[in-house]
Scaffold this active site. Structure first.
Site, short mmCIF file in Angstrom:
data_model
loop_
_atom_site.label_atom_id
_atom_site.label_comp_id
_atom_site.label_asym_id
_atom_site.label_seq_id
_atom_site.Cartn_x
_atom_site.Cartn_y
_atom_site.Cartn_z
N LYS A 137 0.85 -1.19 0.00
CA LYS A 137 0.00 0.00 0.00
C LYS A 137 0.89 1.25 0.00
O LYS A 137 1.94 1.27 0.65
CB LYS A 137 -0.87 -0.05 1.26
CG LYS A 137 -1.96 0.99 1.38
CD LYS A 137 -2.73 0.71 2.68
CE LYS A 137 -3.91 1.64 2.88
NZ LYS A 137 -4.65 1.28 4.13
N SER A 221 -9.44 0.92 3.45
CA SER A 221 -8.66 1.83 2.63
C SER A 221 -7.60 1.13 1.79
O SER A 221 -7.00 1.74 0.90
CB SER A 221 -8.00 2.89 3.52
OG SER A 221 -7.09 2.30 4.44
N SER A 245 -9.45 -1.94 7.39
CA SER A 245 -8.90 -1.52 6.10
C SER A 245 -8.15 -2.61 5.36
O SER A 245 -7.83 -2.45 4.18
CB SER A 245 -7.96 -0.32 6.28
OG SER A 245 -8.70 0.83 6.63
#
Length: 563
Positions: A137, A221, A245
């Site tokens: 990420k 996310s 997330s």
């Protein structure tokens, strides 16, 4: 007098960043426009579709599981260059179809693979992750790769500072550990602007669709990482989690994940929102294609003794769980409905399949009726603990470029500006409430010993990740099944179980919702729209029981395979 040229707008900066990354894809890996247009008309672009675009060798390599790949690189039957190149090519295809990479490092990765092959020729493999192509990420700092964390104002800077000497030198501790073991970061995945929503959207790449059902969200996310793994764009991925997330994108995209408890893995030198908030900390976690892959990577990371480099990591070596694997009588708490929002039919069916598989294998299930998860949501919510600062950091970052707040965050900030931060007394009261809730939840868990055949508290709990199989953009949401895990700091795993089927998963028109939120979410179910979307469950063990959780994950997947 010559007029001074105007500064580029945020749109121009974002477009330049996107174009720059596309330019890093070699011409021979560029998909023709007709293929990209064709992909837009499909429900799913994962699995058979993306496989059909690749050559047989690349398809074969990229569909192998992580432990097998590492066995091949250790033995020398597969070179690091072959492995990394195959996944870089697949990631390039996936990005062109799905816009899921915020930073591309294919060339750098292949060069590192060449170096590993040279070292392999001279001596033993670098480590247990020798040549492993991973994606992370875009919060994690990797030398030679930019970190924007989806903020336009961070492009070409270090967290907005163009002159910072840290721009090219900072490295997240977990990245250092991965590379010391032989892993290679090939790209960094897209994420939610602010990290605060469950639909991945930002002003650089836009809204990220679910590769398995493009009418739905990839989650957030860490949605970009979930999408990358659904498309097999890397052998495994690293995301982050403060309220689901990692678990949400894994469930939505039909892949596996593990969110460890605080202090098991290092989060040192990682970009974050509310970076000073440590009451409910953000943790790194793993998203991959199997329980075996998750276990292999987590065990490898813990073997580096991260506590020697990060004082926030607990000195807790790996603990084998043979007793759990050999136990034919485990006890599980099963939550099918939390009394607030009833899961959609595909999720109900997934839970029933899990219950049947475990019962058939001789394990016990009891009803899970814990302290209300809605209380945990109130404790966690933006204006109580996780964003007690009012979001000032978010709007400082947006102001760097003038970009707008994404629509998915406007319910949290309806005036598109920071809210009034909590004072010390308010925060103290929130922490007292948090501690009381954790103690109450733990007490309830321990009390289940009197209800189990084994005479011990339940070994794990099983419940939905989300009421629906992914989220339709703009539809109502409810996080009561997942957000509490961060409040009580449980270790959490997601297991994909089945796919929504419009011929089986019918809407019960006679169902009478228990409340307004339940009614909204129940009515949002469209069997035809959700057809083919992954339906997953989560397993939770108590704090710092990651090894036990992985063993139970193996037991469950084996039991499901026997149905």
């Amino acid at each position: 007098m010559t007029s001074k040229p105007s500064s580029p707008t945020w749109r121009q900066k974002a477009a330049k960043k996107k174009e720059r990354d596309l330019a890093k894809i070699p011409n021979e890996w560029r998909l023709p426009p007709i293929t990209i247009d064709q992909a837009k008309t499909r429900c799913s672009i994962a699995d058979d579709f993306i496989d059909s675009l690749l050559d047989p060798k690349t398809t074969h390599i990229t569909n192998l599981d992580l432990p097998i790949l590492m066995q091949m690189t250790r033995s020398g039957s597969l070179s690091a260059v072959e492995l990394v190149t195959a996944f870089c090519k697949r990631a390039a295809y996936g990005h062109q179809l799905n816009d899921n990479l915020l930073e591309i490092g294919f060339q750098q990765a292949i060069e590192k693979a060449k170096s590993l092959d040279y070292q392999r020729a001279l001596k033993q493999p670098v480590g247990p992750l020798h040549g492993l192509p991973i994606t992370v990420k875009d919060q994690f700092y990797v030398k030679g790769m930019e970190t924007s964390m989806a903020y336009v104002g961070w492009i070409d800077t270090f967290e907005g500072d163009r002159s910072s000497p840290r721009k090219d030198n900072v490295e997240s501790e977990i990245i250092r550990e991965l590379e010391s073991l032989g892993a290679i970061v090939i790209a960094k995945s897209t994420l939610v602007q602010t990290l605060g929503a469950i639909e991945t959207n930002n002003n650089i790449l836009g809204y990220n669709q679910n590769p398995r059902n493009q009418l739905l969200s990839s989650g957030g996310s860490s949605g970009g990482e979930g999408a990358v793994q659904a498309l097999r764009g890397s052998a495994i991925g690293i995301g982050s989690d403060i309220g689901g997330s990692i678990s949400i994108p894994a469930a939505f995209n039909g892949v596996y994940s593990i969110k460890p408890s605080v202090g098991r893995l290092s989060f040192m030198n990682v970009a974050d929102s509310s970076p000073g908030q440590s009451i409910i900390p953000t943790v790194p976690g793993i998203i991959g294609s199997s329980v075996a892959s998750l276990e292999y990577l987590l065990k490898s990371l813990i073997s580096t003794q991260p506590w020697l480099h990060d004082s926030d990591v607990l000195p807790l070596p790996w603990r084998e769980q043979d007793d759990v694997l050999n136990d034919s009588h485990l006890s599980f708490g099963l939550m099918e409905f939390d009394g607030v929002v009833r899961p959609h039919p595909p999720i109900q069916r997934a839970l029933n399949m899990v219950a049947k598989a475990l019962s058939t294998s001789g394990h016990e299930l009891i009803q899970w009726d814990p302290p209300a998860h809605t209380t945990a949501l109130e404790i966690h919510k933006k204006n109580e603990i996780t964003c007690a600062n009012g979001g000032y950091d978010i709007f400082e970052r947006l102001a760097l470029s003038g970009e707008p707040l994404i629509p998915e965050m406007r319910s949290s900030f309806p005036d598109a500006k920071a809210t009034t931060p909590l004072d010390a007394i308010q925060i103290e009261k929130a922490v007292i409430r948090l501690r009381a809730y954790k103690a109450e939840y733990h007490k309830y868990w321990m009390s289940t010993a009197k209800n189990t055949i084994t005479g011990r508290p339940v070994d794990a709990i099983i419940l939905p990740v989300w009421p629906s199989a992914a989220v339709e953009p703009g539809k109502p949401i409810y996080g009561g099944y997942i957000g509490f895990a961060n409040v009580v700091d449980h270790s959490t795993m997601v297991i994909p179980v089945t796919r929504a089927d419009m011929h089986i998963d019918k809407l019960d028109e006679a169902y009478n919702p228990v409340g307004e939120k339940d009614g909204e979410i129940w009515k949002s179910y469209d069997p035809k729209l959700y057809h083919g979307a992954p339906a997953a469950v989560q397993i939770q063990c108590r704090r710092l029981e990651e090894e036990k959780l992985l063993s139970i994950g193996k037991i469950l997947t084996s039991a499901l395979s026997e149905l």
